[in-house]
Write an enzyme that holds these catalytic residues in place. Structure first.
Site, PDB file in Angstrom:
ATOM      1  N   VAL A   1       7.415  -4.911   5.974  1.00 24.98           N
ATOM      2  CA  VAL A   1       6.758  -5.600   7.087  1.00 24.98           C
ATOM      3  C   VAL A   1       6.578  -7.083   6.782  1.00 24.98           C
ATOM      4  O   VAL A   1       6.987  -7.949   7.561  1.00 24.98           O
ATOM      5  CB  VAL A   1       5.397  -4.922   7.386  1.00 24.98           C
ATOM      6  CG1 VAL A   1       4.560  -5.765   8.340  1.00 24.98           C
ATOM      7  CG2 VAL A   1       5.629  -3.542   7.967  1.00 24.98           C
TER       8      VAL A   1
ATOM      9  N   ASP B   1       2.650 -11.955  -2.825  1.00 26.64           N
ATOM     10  CA  ASP B   1       2.780 -10.558  -3.246  1.00 26.64           C
ATOM     11  C   ASP B   1       2.217 -10.426  -4.662  1.00 26.64           C
ATOM     12  O   ASP B   1       2.399 -11.315  -5.508  1.00 26.64           O
ATOM     13  CB  ASP B   1       4.245 -10.103  -3.212  1.00 26.64           C
ATOM     14  CG  ASP B   1       4.366  -8.598  -3.109  1.00 26.64           C
ATOM     15  OD1 ASP B   1       4.713  -8.091  -2.029  1.00 26.64           O
ATOM     16  OD2 ASP B   1       4.074  -7.910  -4.122  1.00 26.64           O
TER      17      ASP B   1
ATOM     18  N   THR C   1      -0.805   1.033   3.205  1.00 23.98           N
ATOM     19  CA  THR C   1      -1.983   1.857   3.517  1.00 23.98           C
ATOM     20  C   THR C   1      -1.573   3.317   3.295  1.00 23.98           C
ATOM     21  O   THR C   1      -1.286   4.029   4.257  1.00 23.98           O
ATOM     22  CB  THR C   1      -2.455   1.619   4.972  1.00 23.98           C
ATOM     23  OG1 THR C   1      -1.313   1.580   5.836  1.00 23.98           O
ATOM     24  CG2 THR C   1      -3.222   0.323   5.108  1.00 23.98           C
TER      25      THR C   1
ATOM     26  N   CYS D   1       5.268   6.184   7.249  1.00 30.28           N
ATOM     27  CA  CYS D   1       4.480   6.202   8.496  1.00 30.28           C
ATOM     28  C   CYS D   1       4.163   7.617   9.004  1.00 30.28           C
ATOM     29  O   CYS D   1       2.997   7.995   9.063  1.00 30.28           O
ATOM     30  CB  CYS D   1       5.222   5.449   9.586  1.00 30.28           C
ATOM     31  SG  CYS D   1       5.272   3.676   9.303  1.00 30.28           S
TER      32      CYS D   1
ATOM     33  N   ARG E   1      10.262   6.813   0.109  1.00 32.24           N
ATOM     34  CA  ARG E   1       8.834   7.135   0.195  1.00 32.24           C
ATOM     35  C   ARG E   1       8.601   8.405   1.009  1.00 32.24           C
ATOM     36  O   ARG E   1       9.121   8.545   2.110  1.00 32.24           O
ATOM     37  CB  ARG E   1       8.060   5.961   0.825  1.00 32.24           C
ATOM     38  CG  ARG E   1       7.916   4.798  -0.132  1.00 32.24           C
ATOM     39  CD  ARG E   1       7.181   3.641   0.495  1.00 32.24           C
ATOM     40  NE  ARG E   1       7.990   2.966   1.482  1.00 32.24           N
ATOM     41  CZ  ARG E   1       7.563   1.925   2.201  1.00 32.24           C
ATOM     42  NH1 ARG E   1       6.340   1.469   2.047  1.00 32.24           N
ATOM     43  NH2 ARG E   1       8.355   1.351   3.063  1.00 32.24           N
TER      44      ARG E   1
HETATM   45  N1  LIG Z   1       7.852  -0.222   6.732  1.00 36.86           N
HETATM   46  C1  LIG Z   1       7.689   0.017   8.036  1.00 36.86           C
HETATM   47  O1  LIG Z   1       8.641   0.337   8.718  1.00 36.86           O
HETATM   48  C2  LIG Z   1       6.346  -0.097   8.695  1.00 36.86           C
HETATM   49  C3  LIG Z   1       6.303  -0.048  10.081  1.00 36.86           C
HETATM   50  C4  LIG Z   1       5.110  -0.185  10.710  1.00 36.86           C
HETATM   51  C5  LIG Z   1       3.953  -0.338   9.955  1.00 36.86           C
HETATM   52  N2  LIG Z   1       3.993  -0.355   8.602  1.00 36.86           N
HETATM   53  C6  LIG Z   1       2.755  -0.549   7.868  1.00 36.86           C
HETATM   54  O2  LIG Z   1       2.765  -1.856   7.312  1.00 36.86           O
HETATM   55  C7  LIG Z   1       2.059  -1.863   6.071  1.00 36.86           C
HETATM   56  C8  LIG Z   1       2.959  -2.386   4.977  1.00 36.86           C
HETATM   57  O3  LIG Z   1       4.051  -1.513   4.839  1.00 36.86           O
HETATM   58  P1  LIG Z   1       5.405  -1.906   4.128  1.00 36.86           P
HETATM   59  O4  LIG Z   1       6.378  -0.870   4.523  1.00 36.86           O
HETATM   60  O5  LIG Z   1       5.723  -3.336   4.359  1.00 36.86           O
HETATM   61  O6  LIG Z   1       4.996  -1.704   2.590  1.00 36.86           O
HETATM   62  P2  LIG Z   1       5.858  -2.096   1.301  1.00 36.86           P
HETATM   63  O7  LIG Z   1       5.470  -1.171   0.246  1.00 36.86           O
HETATM   64  O8  LIG Z   1       7.299  -2.253   1.667  1.00 36.86           O
HETATM   65  O9  LIG Z   1       5.354  -3.550   0.941  1.00 36.86           O
HETATM   66  C9  LIG Z   1       4.056  -3.829   0.612  1.00 36.86           C
HETATM   67  C10 LIG Z   1       4.055  -5.003  -0.338  1.00 36.86           C
HETATM   68  O10 LIG Z   1       2.696  -5.341  -0.577  1.00 36.86           O
HETATM   69  C11 LIG Z   1       2.563  -5.699  -1.926  1.00 36.86           C
HETATM   70  N3  LIG Z   1       1.154  -5.597  -2.259  1.00 36.86           N
HETATM   71  C12 LIG Z   1       0.414  -4.506  -2.545  1.00 36.86           C
HETATM   72  N4  LIG Z   1      -0.864  -4.850  -2.734  1.00 36.86           N
HETATM   73  C13 LIG Z   1      -0.923  -6.189  -2.567  1.00 36.86           C
HETATM   74  C14 LIG Z   1      -1.964  -7.124  -2.643  1.00 36.86           C
HETATM   75  N5  LIG Z   1      -3.212  -6.752  -2.893  1.00 36.86           N
HETATM   76  N6  LIG Z   1      -1.671  -8.410  -2.464  1.00 36.86           N
HETATM   77  C15 LIG Z   1      -0.410  -8.812  -2.191  1.00 36.86           C
HETATM   78  N7  LIG Z   1       0.614  -7.964  -2.104  1.00 36.86           N
HETATM   79  C16 LIG Z   1       0.353  -6.674  -2.277  1.00 36.86           C
HETATM   80  C17 LIG Z   1       3.482  -4.761  -2.667  1.00 36.86           C
HETATM   81  O11 LIG Z   1       3.835  -5.286  -3.931  1.00 36.86           O
HETATM   82  C18 LIG Z   1       4.664  -4.698  -1.704  1.00 36.86           C
HETATM   83  O12 LIG Z   1       5.655  -5.650  -2.002  1.00 36.86           O
HETATM   84  C19 LIG Z   1       1.570  -0.442   5.875  1.00 36.86           C
HETATM   85  O13 LIG Z   1       0.296  -0.317   6.422  1.00 36.86           O
HETATM   86  C20 LIG Z   1       2.562   0.376   6.689  1.00 36.86           C
HETATM   87  O14 LIG Z   1       2.036   1.616   7.098  1.00 36.86           O
HETATM   88  C21 LIG Z   1       5.182  -0.246   7.957  1.00 36.86           C
END
Ligand SMILES: NC(=O)c1ccc[n+]([C@@H]2O[C@H](COP(=O)([O-])OP(=O)(O)OC[C@H]3O[C@@H](n4cnc5c(N)ncnc54)[C@H](O)[C@@H]3O)[C@@H](O)[C@H]2O)c1
Length: 401
Positions: free
Chosen positions: A11, A29, A83, A257, A325
């Site tokens: 995201v 990050d 999350t 998700c 995941r």
């Molecule tokens: N991937 C999707 O398709 C998608 C779609 C809709 C919603 N979401 C939601 O978006 C959110 C993020 O998902 P994602 O898929 O991007 O996750 P991800 O795991 O791909 O990326 C998350 C990033 O956050 C970093 N991170 C963790 N803790 C941190 C902190 N305290 N400070 C800074 N960086 C930190 C991690 O190192 C990682 O690079 C989640 O809530 C997810 O449910 C994801």
């Protein structure tokens, strides 16, 4: 105008590149390895081209950082951290709390904080705002808004620009500023009356999919018991031009998700004394699919998988991505191993996973297709073992759901 995006995963990095066309973006990050890679212009996310990242870095529009101090001076901060579920499979806001700490400790002036991480209604108002205030040593009044992310990685037809975006602020000023921000790179913005509605809508969208997947997974078992084809039946039902939406059976649901978000909705419902029996049951049905599939394979193979070599084809949670995941392949492998099978897996898109590497696509006693990437050759799958069980409905001439 400087903005910071906390979390540079699927995201956060995707938003970062879109926003970098209009703002100076700090991609924050906590993972130093990811930060180093990004600053070298190497993207780790499908849909974000390294070449695009490199030109943004070169023009000074984007830089990745793991230093909280780099967030300082941001007029907008977007939260895009994981999350997940805890080990008890309940909502875990640890990463959101850590993001709030970074924001609270480093912002020295008023900013618009937008949460894009998926969470239950009330997270922005009752968790994020108080947490940021708790970590701030000054009394800054920030603006707070939510705009849940809906991106579907690996998808070609819908992206950041043409997927309608929900948003709402805690105040009307926050709502207005949030609209101005996303209007720069999203075609359709949908304002809702409160952050809680936006948070709930996001959870309900994914719960809708989870429940319908569970329903079709249960129906696949019913169809098999009745001796009819689940696929033909679904295609027949799908000729109805209204009131029906086709979902297809599978080995279970994967990704960050669908197996996760409905539990956030169930947890908040139960916390408010409302039932979430349907949501909890759907989750159980989807989880149990892996066991059902292994029981079908065991039955077809003389009731015993002891020492049989089983090749699981496709361990990504969905086709054409390397994301593992919550993949259903994990439970399938666990159940196969508990039956005494010697299991390896083949998935060149994933490459390596849990300390194991993708095995060649041949020479097994049994092949189970869990995820079929477009790059996988059907003929090679069919030739990989004398018995092939396909859970995807995409490989013709095999056993399957
Ligand atoms: N991937 C999707 O398709 C998608 C779609 C809709 C919603 N979401 C939601 O978006 C959110 C993020 O998902 P994602 O898929 O991007 O996750 P991800 O795991 O791909 O990326 C998350 C990033 O956050 C970093 N991170 C963790 N803790 C941190 C902190 N305290 N400070 C800074 N960086 C930190 C991690 O190192 C990682 O690079 C989640 O809530 C997810 O449910 C994801």
């Amino acid at each position: 105008m400087k903005i910071s995006i906390i979390g540079q995963g699927y995201v956060g990095l995707t938003i970062s590149v879109f926003a970098s066309e209009h703002y100076e973006v700090v991609g924050f990050d906590s993972n130093q390895k990811i930060v180093d890679q990004l600053n070298m212009g190497i993207s780790h996310i499908e849909g974000v081209e390294s070449s695009r990242l490199q030109s943004l870095i070169k023009s000074g529009k984007y830089k990745a950082s793991s230093k909280g101090a780099d967030v300082q001076g941001s007029e907008i901060v977007v939260i895009a951290v994981p999350t997940p579920l805890s080990s008890e499979r309940e909502p875990d806001l640890t990463f959101v709390e850590a993001a709030c700490k970074t924001i609270g400790e480093n912002l020295t002036g008023p900013s618009l904080i937008i949460n894009e991480s998926t969470s239950f209604p009330g997270t922005l108002r009752n968790f994020i705002k108080p947490a940021i205030e708790r970590y701030s040593s000054n009394q800054i009044e920030h603006l707070y808004a939510i705009s849940p992310e809906r991106v579907d990685p690996g998808r070609g037809d819908f992206n950041q620009k043409n997927t309608p975006r929900l948003y709402s602020g805690l105040t009307s000023e926050a709502t207005t500023k949030t609209r101005e921000f996303y209007a720069k790179f999203c075609d359709t913005l949908v304002e809702v009356s409160s952050p809680e509605v936006a948070e709930a809508a996001k959870l309900f969208e994914n719960t809708f999919r989870q429940v319908n997947i569970a329903l079709v997974n249960e129906f696949a078992q019913i169809a098999h018991a009745l001796g009819i084809s689940v696929y033909e039946t679904l295609d027949a039902a799908n000729t109805k031009p209204y009131g029906f939406m086709k979902f297809t059976p599978s080995a279970g649901v994967g990704g960050h998700c669908i197996p996760v978000d409905p539990t956030y909705l169930a947890a908040v419902a139960e916390g408010h004394g409302a039932p979430a029996t349907f949501i909890r049951r759907a989750n159980e049905v989807n989880i149990a699919m892996s066991e059902y599939i292994v029981s079908r394979i065991t039955k077809d193979n003389g009731g015993n998988l002891q020492d049989k070599s089983v090749l699981v084809v496709g361990v990504a949670y969905k086709p054409n991505v390397a994301d593992v995941r919550e993949t259903a392949a994990e439970l399938v492998i666990q159940h196969l191993r508990s039956q005494g099978a010697v299991v390896s897996w083949h998935d060149d898109v994933v490459g390596s996973w849990k300390g194991e590497s993708s095995a060649p696509l041949h020479g097994a006693d049994i092949t189970v297709v869990v995820t079929k990437h477009d790059s996988m050759d059907e003929k090679k799958i069919l030739a990989s073992a004398p018995y092939v069980f396909d859970t995807t409905g995409k490989v013709k001439g095999t056993k399957g759901l």
